[in-house]
Design an enzyme around this catalytic site. Structure first.
Site, PDB file in Angstrom:
ATOM      1  N   HIS A 171       1.741  -7.828   1.252  1.00  0.00           N
ATOM      2  CA  HIS A 171       2.381  -7.176   2.398  1.00  0.00           C
ATOM      3  C   HIS A 171       3.287  -6.013   1.997  1.00  0.00           C
ATOM      4  O   HIS A 171       3.799  -5.303   2.859  1.00  0.00           O
ATOM      5  CB  HIS A 171       3.217  -8.198   3.181  1.00  0.00           C
ATOM      6  CG  HIS A 171       2.405  -9.321   3.753  1.00  0.00           C
ATOM      7  ND1 HIS A 171       1.593  -9.167   4.858  1.00  0.00           N
ATOM      8  CD2 HIS A 171       2.261 -10.611   3.349  1.00  0.00           C
ATOM      9  CE1 HIS A 171       1.000 -10.307   5.130  1.00  0.00           C
ATOM     10  NE2 HIS A 171       1.372 -11.200   4.223  1.00  0.00           N
ATOM     11  N   ARG A 172       3.487  -5.853   0.688  1.00  0.00           N
ATOM     12  CA  ARG A 172       4.380  -4.781   0.246  1.00  0.00           C
ATOM     13  C   ARG A 172       3.855  -3.419   0.675  1.00  0.00           C
ATOM     14  O   ARG A 172       4.625  -2.503   0.967  1.00  0.00           O
ATOM     15  CB  ARG A 172       4.557  -4.838  -1.274  1.00  0.00           C
ATOM     16  CG  ARG A 172       5.585  -3.860  -1.818  1.00  0.00           C
ATOM     17  CD  ARG A 172       5.847  -4.091  -3.295  1.00  0.00           C
ATOM     18  NE  ARG A 172       6.617  -5.304  -3.490  1.00  0.00           N
ATOM     19  CZ  ARG A 172       6.602  -6.036  -4.600  1.00  0.00           C
ATOM     20  NH1 ARG A 172       5.803  -5.682  -5.601  1.00  0.00           N
ATOM     21  NH2 ARG A 172       7.354  -7.104  -4.715  1.00  0.00           N
ATOM     22  N   ALA A 173       2.536  -3.280   0.746  1.00  0.00           N
ATOM     23  CA  ALA A 173       1.943  -2.005   1.141  1.00  0.00           C
ATOM     24  C   ALA A 173       2.359  -1.631   2.554  1.00  0.00           C
ATOM     25  O   ALA A 173       2.745  -0.486   2.827  1.00  0.00           O
ATOM     26  CB  ALA A 173       0.424  -2.079   1.040  1.00  0.00           C
TER      27      ALA A 173
END
Length: 344
Positions: A280-282
Site C-alpha cells: 500500500h506504500r505506493a
C-alpha cells in the site's frame, strides 16, 4: 584559474532538461514525507550536479542555536537529548544542507561512536556524532548508492524508518533524531539495489542523456561558460534561483491546505491495482506526491495532472516483476484511465 574550493555550485536552474528529475527533487524539498528519491542513469546526466545544487534553492528555517542536530525550536517532539535538557532554546536562521555519505564510509563514521572508557569511568555518555547526526533535518546524499555495504544499508533502513539513530556499545546506549531526505544516485550498469532499500525511496527517476541537438549544444555552452567564469555564470541565474526559492517556500506553506476527494482516493487505488504494485506504500506515496505537486503549482486541490505526475514518479519501482524484467509504467494506459474516470 578559479580555485575549485571557492567555486560556487552550478545553479539548479541552469540544468538543461531532465525535468522529471528536477521535479522529483523539488517535491521532496517541499514535502520530506514523500520519502526521498532515487535517480538512476548513465554517467554524465547531471545526477550529482542536480542534487548538490539543491542546497542553493532551499528556503530558510528556524534552528536551535548551538545544536549540532539543527533541532527545530518549535517542535519539541523531535528534540535531541541536549535540547530536552536545556531550559532555553535560542533561535537562529538556518538552511537545509546536503550531507554526503561516501560508499566507503565505515559504520562508526555513519552512526557515530561512544567513548566507552569515559562512560565507564565517569558514568556519563560522550557521543561523537556521525553522518546520520549531521543529516538530521537535511538532505542525505549517497552517490553510487547501489555499491553500499549491506551493513550500512541496514543502518540506513533503520534510521529512515524510525527517524532515530540508536547506538549501543557494551551496554551503554545513545540515540538522537535522524530525520532526513534520502537521495541516491546510481548507474544501473554497476549493479542493482537491494529491494529493501529500493522500496524505501518514495520516488524513482530514470535519466538519460539529451537526444535533442539543440539541448546538447546548450549543455555544452552552459558548462563551458560556468567553468570559464563561475561567479558571473551563477549571477546570471540569481533571479531565477530566488524565484524558485520563493515558490518552494510558498508551496511548503500551502501544502497543509491541499485537499482531495473520495474520487481522487478511488482513482489512486485503481491506478495501483491496474499496475499490480506491491503493498500500500505506493498508493500513499502517490497521493502525497500529488498533493505536493498541486502545492508547487499553486493549487489547493488535486487535479488529474497531479495524479499523472505522481504515478510516473512513485509507481515504477513498486511494480511486481519477474527477474531481469524492467519495470516501466505504461503512461498511455494510466492517462487513459484518468481521462475516462470523470471528475476527481
Amino acid at each position: 584559474m578559479d580555485n575549485p574550493i571557492n567555486r560556487p555550485l552550478y545553479p539548479f536552474c541552469a540544468i538543461v532538461g531532465q525535468e522529471e528529475m528536477k521535479r522529483a527533487l523539488l517535491l521532496n524539498l517541499i514535502n520530506p514525507k514523500i520519502g526521498g528519491v532515487l535517480i538512476r542513469g548513465e554517467k554524465g546526466t547531471a545526477k550529482s550536479t542536480a542534487v548538490r545544487a539543491l542546497a542553493e534553492v532551499t528556503g530558510t528555517r528556524q534552528e536551535v542555536d548551538g545544536c549540532f542536530y539543527s533541532c527545530d525550536p518549535n517542535d519539541s517532539a523531535f528534540w535531541c537529548q541536549d535540547c530536552r535538557e536545556r531550559s532555553e532554546h535560542p533561535m537562529k536562521t538556518g538552511r537545509m544542507r546536503v550531507v554526503n555519505l561516501p560508499v566507503s564510509a565505515t559504520e562508526d563514521r555513519v552512526v557515530g561512536t561512544l567513548d566507552m572508557e569515559y562512560a565507564l569511568t565517569h558514568g556519563k555518555k560522550v557521543f561523537e556524532p556521525g553522518i546520520l547526526a549531521e543529516a538530521n533535518r537535511n538532505i542525505l546524499y549517497v552517490d553510487e548508492v547501489n555499491l553500499l555495504e549491506d551493513h550500512i544499508v541496514d543502518v540506513l533502513l533503520d534510521a529512515a524508518a524510525m527517524g532515530v539513530n540508536s547506538i549501543e556499545r557494551e551496554g551503554v546506549s545513545f540515540s538522537h533524531p535522524s530525520h532526513f531526505i534520502l537521495i541516491g544516485t546510481m548507474n544501473p550498469e554497476e549493479g542493482d539495489l537491494r529491494p529493501q532499500l529500493l522500496d524505501r525511496f518514495g520516488l524513482v527517476v530514470d535519466v538519460t542523456g539529451e537526444t535533442s541537438i539543440e539541448k546538447r549544444m546548450e549543455v555544452i555552452r552552459r558548462r563551458l561558460a560556468y567553468e570559464t567564469d563561475p561567479h558571473t555564470f551563477v549571477q546570471q541565474y540569481a533571479q531565477e534561483q530566488e524565484a524558485l526559492r520563493l515558490q518552494i517556500e510558498q508551496a511548503q506553506k500551502q501544502l497543509p491546505q491541499v485537499t482531495w476527494s473520495e474520487n481522487c482516493l478511488e482513482l489512486s487505488a485503481k491506478i495501483s491495482l491496474s499496475l499490480d504494485v506491491d503493498g500500500h506504500r505506493a498508493d500513499i506515496t502517490m497521493l502525497k506526491t500529488a498533493m505536493t505537486n498541486a502545492a508547487f503549482m499553486g493549487r489547493t486541490r488535486i487535479i488529474k495532472e497531479d495524479l499523472l505526475t505522481a504515478a510516473r514518479l512513485a509507481l515504477p519501482h513498486r511494480m511486481r516483476r519477474n527477474p531481469f524484467e524492467e519495470s516501466t509504467v505504461d503512461l498511455d494506459h494510466i492517462a487513459q484511465m484518468v481521462n475516462d474516470y470523470g471528475e476527481i
